[in-house]
Design an enzyme around this catalytic site. Sequence first.
Site, short mmCIF file in Angstrom:
data_model
loop_
_atom_site.label_atom_id
_atom_site.label_comp_id
_atom_site.label_asym_id
_atom_site.label_seq_id
_atom_site.Cartn_x
_atom_site.Cartn_y
_atom_site.Cartn_z
N HIS A 16 0.83 -1.20 0.00
CA HIS A 16 0.00 0.00 0.00
C HIS A 16 0.87 1.26 0.00
O HIS A 16 0.57 2.24 -0.67
CB HIS A 16 -0.91 0.01 1.24
CG HIS A 16 -1.95 -1.06 1.23
ND1 HIS A 16 -3.29 -0.80 1.34
CD2 HIS A 16 -1.86 -2.40 1.10
CE1 HIS A 16 -3.98 -1.93 1.29
NE2 HIS A 16 -3.12 -2.92 1.15
N ASP A 119 -5.87 5.63 2.88
CA ASP A 119 -5.74 4.24 2.43
C ASP A 119 -7.12 3.57 2.38
O ASP A 119 -8.00 3.85 3.19
CB ASP A 119 -4.84 3.48 3.40
CG ASP A 119 -4.62 2.04 2.97
OD1 ASP A 119 -3.68 1.80 2.19
OD2 ASP A 119 -5.40 1.15 3.38
N THR A 141 -5.62 0.40 -3.73
CA THR A 141 -4.36 -0.16 -4.24
C THR A 141 -4.55 -1.35 -5.17
O THR A 141 -3.58 -1.87 -5.70
CB THR A 141 -3.44 -0.59 -3.09
OG1 THR A 141 -4.16 -1.52 -2.26
CG2 THR A 141 -3.01 0.59 -2.25
N TRP A 361 -1.76 -7.21 -6.88
CA TRP A 361 -2.02 -6.26 -7.96
C TRP A 361 -0.76 -5.50 -8.38
O TRP A 361 -0.55 -5.24 -9.57
CB TRP A 361 -3.13 -5.30 -7.58
CG TRP A 361 -3.60 -4.43 -8.72
CD1 TRP A 361 -3.49 -3.09 -8.84
CD2 TRP A 361 -4.21 -4.90 -9.94
NE1 TRP A 361 -4.02 -2.66 -10.05
CE2 TRP A 361 -4.47 -3.75 -10.74
CE3 TRP A 361 -4.58 -6.15 -10.43
CZ2 TRP A 361 -5.08 -3.83 -11.99
CZ3 TRP A 361 -5.19 -6.23 -11.68
CH2 TRP A 361 -5.42 -5.08 -12.44
N ASN A 362 0.10 -5.15 -7.43
CA ASN A 362 1.35 -4.47 -7.80
C ASN A 362 2.20 -5.36 -8.71
O ASN A 362 2.80 -4.87 -9.68
CB ASN A 362 2.15 -4.09 -6.55
CG ASN A 362 1.48 -2.97 -5.76
OD1 ASN A 362 0.85 -2.09 -6.34
ND2 ASN A 362 1.58 -3.01 -4.45
N SER A 363 2.25 -6.65 -8.40
CA SER A 363 3.03 -7.59 -9.23
C SER A 363 2.42 -7.72 -10.63
O SER A 363 3.14 -7.81 -11.62
CB SER A 363 3.10 -8.97 -8.56
OG SER A 363 3.84 -8.89 -7.37
N GLU A 382 -7.12 -10.54 -2.24
CA GLU A 382 -8.00 -10.56 -3.43
C GLU A 382 -7.30 -11.18 -4.62
O GLU A 382 -7.70 -10.98 -5.77
CB GLU A 382 -8.48 -9.13 -3.73
CG GLU A 382 -7.63 -8.28 -4.65
CD GLU A 382 -6.23 -7.92 -4.17
OE1 GLU A 382 -5.60 -7.11 -4.86
OE2 GLU A 382 -5.77 -8.43 -3.15
#
Length: 468
Positions: A16, A119, A141, A361-363, A382
């Site tokens: 985050h 956040d 995020t 999700w970042n990956s 998720e």
Amino acid sequence: MEKAQLVFVLAPAMGHLVSAVEVARLLLNRHDLLSITVLVLNHSSVNSGVRNYVESQRASSSTISNSLRFIDLPKDEHESFSFSSLAERQKPHVKEAVLKITQSESSIDSPQLAGFVIDMFYTPMIDVANEFGVPSYIFFTSSAASLGFMLYVQKIHDEEKFDPAEFKDSDSELPVPSLVNPLPARVMPSPMLSKKQLPPLLENARRYGEAKGIIVNTFLELESHAIESFKIPPIYPVGPILDVRSDGRSNHQEIMQWLDDQPLSSVVFLCFGSMGSFGEDQVKEIACALEHSGYRFLWSLRRPPPPGLLVSPSDYEDPQEVLPKGFLDRTTKIGRVMGWAPQVAVLAHPAIGGFVSHCGWNSVLESIWFGVPIATWPMYAEQQFNAFEMVIELGLAVEIKMDYRNDSGIIVNCDEIERGIKCLMEHDSEKRKKVKEMSERSRMALMDSGSSHFYLGNLITDVMDNLG
């Protein structure tokens, strides 16, 4: 024009924190009259990686300008850690910190408080923003589709008493407005299936409607259907928000030099995030699949934490204790096993041809940015939803096991993993071409005429309009 100050209230979690700080930098680069104060909530369970990151950002910010500053809030020593309870307990500290900011900057040319960026799990902070008479913006995020799903579940829960846990192992499908395809219940996010975690998730979702806007780490070309499915509040897709500056070469020279010696797009990279790890039985199945596949590989193998402890996996002193006997000797010419991996530096390397990922999700965004296709192996949060979106909704990934959960006790067998790796590493596949095209679009979105650049401009206009 007047100067404006935004207060970011961020979660002490790398997934985050990093993307939110990158958003702050983007905003500051676009508007000279903005300044941002980042309040970092602190808890006794926060790991050293988070603290080190904040310190490095603080140091680099102080050398660049005083428009971005970091303030650590008092450490919360409460035994239980959940985002929602931590946010509730920290409200007085946030209020006190913002009071100090506004009182110390009360001269005529000082920046005026224009809003809070909060956040996605910290919606109780909307109350503090309201006390100061300024609007809130949520920083989400994950994907726009998962935001839509969260709001959908909250709506049908409140209106029709829908209980996600009842559908945990069913073959039911849900018609989610932010998805083109119906969502199989078996890939619902893990927290929604937990009696303990569902209520705070729903309460967060209820409060999203109070925000003046939601900033989402995605881009229009990737998730056009999801983004266009929203009506209120406004959505600002300003991604992909990534910190791609970090270079892992210096600390991992041996691995990076090994990659330098491999042919283009020939290596499959296995890495499962900061909290991802497997037990010994599953490790052996992965090793079997890699050996049988014959593909070159780089495997980030981590030791699981002791049961019940909310700590990150650690590195093995000797990975041979969990690998099949002789595996490292037999694969010495084609593969490398390491502990923690500098994921961005590895994905950026031209030798990497595929990424077996937990689908954080970042990956996902990093893999798209570097044009590396994914084989999905979700674990928690998720990630099952993200895997479904990548494989079925967007056609940008192949499946190893889309509904895997790290607490299920299920072992994915060697054959299943090998099939996924072979499908992933096909050189002229349609998926590989689609990922390369989306990679180009992800970069264009951030350029001056790109979609994310446009939405960021809209966000800045909205923030500056808050100054009364």
